[in-house]
Design a protein around this motif. Structure first.
Motif, PDB file in Angstrom:
ATOM      1  N   ALA A 119       0.811  -1.220   0.000  1.00  0.00           N
ATOM      2  CA  ALA A 119       0.000   0.000   0.000  1.00  0.00           C
ATOM      3  C   ALA A 119       0.842   1.267   0.000  1.00  0.00           C
ATOM      4  O   ALA A 119       0.327   2.350  -0.284  1.00  0.00           O
ATOM      5  CB  ALA A 119      -0.922   0.001   1.212  1.00  0.00           C
ATOM      6  N   GLY A 120       2.113   1.146   0.368  1.00  0.00           N
ATOM      7  CA  GLY A 120       2.973   2.324   0.367  1.00  0.00           C
ATOM      8  C   GLY A 120       3.479   2.756   1.718  1.00  0.00           C
ATOM      9  O   GLY A 120       4.137   3.802   1.831  1.00  0.00           O
ATOM     10  N   VAL A 121       3.207   1.978   2.771  1.00  0.00           N
ATOM     11  CA  VAL A 121       3.804   2.280   4.070  1.00  0.00           C
ATOM     12  C   VAL A 121       5.304   2.013   3.962  1.00  0.00           C
ATOM     13  O   VAL A 121       5.731   0.952   3.510  1.00  0.00           O
ATOM     14  CB  VAL A 121       3.182   1.423   5.192  1.00  0.00           C
ATOM     15  CG1 VAL A 121       3.905   1.664   6.518  1.00  0.00           C
ATOM     16  CG2 VAL A 121       1.697   1.744   5.332  1.00  0.00           C
ATOM     17  N   GLN A 122       6.106   2.976   4.375  1.00  0.00           N
ATOM     18  CA  GLN A 122       7.547   2.880   4.185  1.00  0.00           C
ATOM     19  C   GLN A 122       8.306   2.403   5.419  1.00  0.00           C
ATOM     20  O   GLN A 122       9.354   1.770   5.293  1.00  0.00           O
ATOM     21  CB  GLN A 122       8.089   4.255   3.750  1.00  0.00           C
ATOM     22  CG  GLN A 122       7.550   4.712   2.401  1.00  0.00           C
ATOM     23  CD  GLN A 122       7.707   6.198   2.198  1.00  0.00           C
ATOM     24  OE1 GLN A 122       6.826   6.991   2.539  1.00  0.00           O
ATOM     25  NE2 GLN A 122       8.846   6.611   1.657  1.00  0.00           N
ATOM     26  N   ARG A 123       7.800   2.738   6.599  1.00  0.00           N
ATOM     27  CA  ARG A 123       8.552   2.437   7.823  1.00  0.00           C
ATOM     28  C   ARG A 123       7.602   1.959   8.910  1.00  0.00           C
ATOM     29  O   ARG A 123       6.439   2.347   8.925  1.00  0.00           O
ATOM     30  CB  ARG A 123       9.325   3.666   8.305  1.00  0.00           C
ATOM     31  CG  ARG A 123      10.384   4.150   7.326  1.00  0.00           C
ATOM     32  CD  ARG A 123      11.165   5.338   7.854  1.00  0.00           C
ATOM     33  NE  ARG A 123      10.326   6.504   8.070  1.00  0.00           N
ATOM     34  CZ  ARG A 123      10.003   6.995   9.252  1.00  0.00           C
ATOM     35  NH1 ARG A 123      10.447   6.418  10.357  1.00  0.00           N
ATOM     36  NH2 ARG A 123       9.239   8.068   9.358  1.00  0.00           N
ATOM     37  N   LEU A 124       8.130   1.142   9.817  1.00  0.00           N
ATOM     38  CA  LEU A 124       7.358   0.618  10.938  1.00  0.00           C
ATOM     39  C   LEU A 124       8.071   0.892  12.253  1.00  0.00           C
ATOM     40  O   LEU A 124       9.292   0.750  12.350  1.00  0.00           O
ATOM     41  CB  LEU A 124       7.167  -0.894  10.811  1.00  0.00           C
ATOM     42  CG  LEU A 124       6.351  -1.417   9.634  1.00  0.00           C
ATOM     43  CD1 LEU A 124       6.377  -2.949   9.637  1.00  0.00           C
ATOM     44  CD2 LEU A 124       4.922  -0.910   9.681  1.00  0.00           C
ATOM     45  N   ASN A 125       7.305   1.285  13.264  1.00  0.00           N
ATOM     46  CA  ASN A 125       7.760   1.333  14.652  1.00  0.00           C
ATOM     47  C   ASN A 125       6.922   0.335  15.430  1.00  0.00           C
ATOM     48  O   ASN A 125       5.683   0.428  15.418  1.00  0.00           O
ATOM     49  CB  ASN A 125       7.573   2.724  15.258  1.00  0.00           C
ATOM     50  CG  ASN A 125       8.597   3.722  14.774  1.00  0.00           C
ATOM     51  OD1 ASN A 125       9.291   3.485  13.795  1.00  0.00           O
ATOM     52  ND2 ASN A 125       8.687   4.848  15.451  1.00  0.00           N
ATOM     53  N   ILE A 126       7.563  -0.600  16.098  1.00  0.00           N
ATOM     54  CA  ILE A 126       6.854  -1.656  16.807  1.00  0.00           C
ATOM     55  C   ILE A 126       7.167  -1.574  18.297  1.00  0.00           C
ATOM     56  O   ILE A 126       8.336  -1.553  18.697  1.00  0.00           O
ATOM     57  CB  ILE A 126       7.250  -3.056  16.274  1.00  0.00           C
ATOM     58  CG1 ILE A 126       7.079  -3.117  14.751  1.00  0.00           C
ATOM     59  CG2 ILE A 126       6.426  -4.130  16.971  1.00  0.00           C
ATOM     60  CD1 ILE A 126       5.683  -2.848  14.262  1.00  0.00           C
TER      61      ILE A 126
END
Length: 332
Positions: A119-126
């Motif tokens: 979808a285009g999400v570039q980065r994740l913070n978990i």
């Protein structure tokens, strides 16, 4: 021939450019982290008041028109919101949006990672507060550490890199796990960010933190890390890097060493309320204005008026009892 006008930007009274918007897509969460939501909490926003995907896209689009280039989807737990990947795709397509990221507790990530990336999400913070099953369950209220670790594996397989792990360090709860978390992050290529708890809501005020500026320096020496000259992005973290130059450890210190002078962000609640500071009550009811029929020009005027009243700094140390809303109600 006239030159094109400079693109609009949002500048607050302290000459800080506001170019980062955090958007809460739900205030619901499937965990009850001790520093965020109390057990049995039922004061969630009515779903009828949640902004629809179209309403969120409209408001976020206006912020992007005003020079906001970074958007982060948050919650509560954003992966509980139905159609989150479709919403992410709509936002990723906005002209002028440079960076779309998402914060999650990771429990649902294994089933969403591929779709979010597409979808285009570039980065994740978990969020990950411990690698010990018992400690994790104590902090979050659920025995589901395996689900989070599976989610991290799925996110890496989907191509997300680097992935940031957010660990809220609590004295006497998970502080003994910090070194293990650093080692885990170094082994797997994650960026670990240690966070001081903030006195937001009763749960936040009851959480005892540590001075992470000092702890970060100790860990850097222990693991042979060196200070990064320039932190990643314009965020609040200060980083140390490993021998290969990759950021590996960061600290976020709203209590021991606040970073308000460089604040570049505002938050949009699930009902469209614009929050101008985590530690202040200043807000603008953009969602209510939108549903009352406000035009784009009227909404833009309300945004400008809100930014013009953005406070200089939080008062967590001076007035720790000031903010009674819980973190999930503001947006992570």
């Amino acid at each position: 021939m006239h030159a094109d006008p400079a693109p609009p930007v949002l500048i607050d009274p302290f000459q800080r450019r506001i170019d980062y918007l955090r958007v809460s897509v739900t205030d619901r969460c499937d965990l009850r982290c001790t520093y965020c939501l109390p057990k049995g909490f039922k004061g969630f926003e009515e779903p009828a008041n949640w902004l629809s995907h179209a309403e969120m896209s409209r408001l976020v689009g206006l912020f992007v028109q005003l020079g906001v280039g970074k958007v982060r989807l948050t919650g509560g737990e954003p992966l509980l919101r139905r159609g989150i990947s479709e919403l992410a795709g709509k936002l990723a397509a906005l002209p002028g949006l440079r960076d779309l990221s998402l914060s999650s507790n990771g429990t649902q990530l294994a089933q969403h990672a591929q779709a979010l990336k597409a979808a285009g999400v570039q980065r994740l913070n978990i969020s990950l507060d411990s690698l010990d099953d018992a400690c994790f369950a104590r902090v979050t209220g659920r025995d589901c550490l395996g689900d989070v670790l599976a989610g991290l594996q799925a996110a890496q397989a989907a191509g997300f890199a680097p992935i940031k792990l957010n660990m809220v360090v609590q004295a006497g709860v998970n502080d003994a796990d910090v070194a293990r978390m650093v080692d885990f992050s170094l082994q797997h290529g994650f960026v670990l960010r240690l966070i001081e708890p903030m006195p937001i809501g009763d749960t936040g005020r009851q959480t005892q933190g540590l001075d992470l500026s000092r702890l970060g320096q100790q860990l850097a020496r222990q693991f042979g890390l060196v200070p990064e000259i320039k932190g990643q992005g314009a965020g609040p973290a200060r980083y140390w890097t490993s021998a290969n130059g990759q950021s590996s450890l960061g600290v976020i210190t709203p209590m021991s060493q606040h970073f308000c002078a460089a604040c570049n962000r505002v938050r949009l609640g699930v009902d469209g309320t614009l929050y101008l500071c985590l530690g202040q009550d200043d807000q603008v009811p953009l969602g209510r204005l939108l549903r009352a029929g406000a035009s784009d020009d009227e909404l833009i005027a309300a945004i400008h008026a809100g930014i013009a009243s953005k406070p200089e700094r939080h008062e967590f140390n001076d007035q720790p009892a000031k903010i009674i809303r819980f973190m999930s109600q503001t947006g992570g």
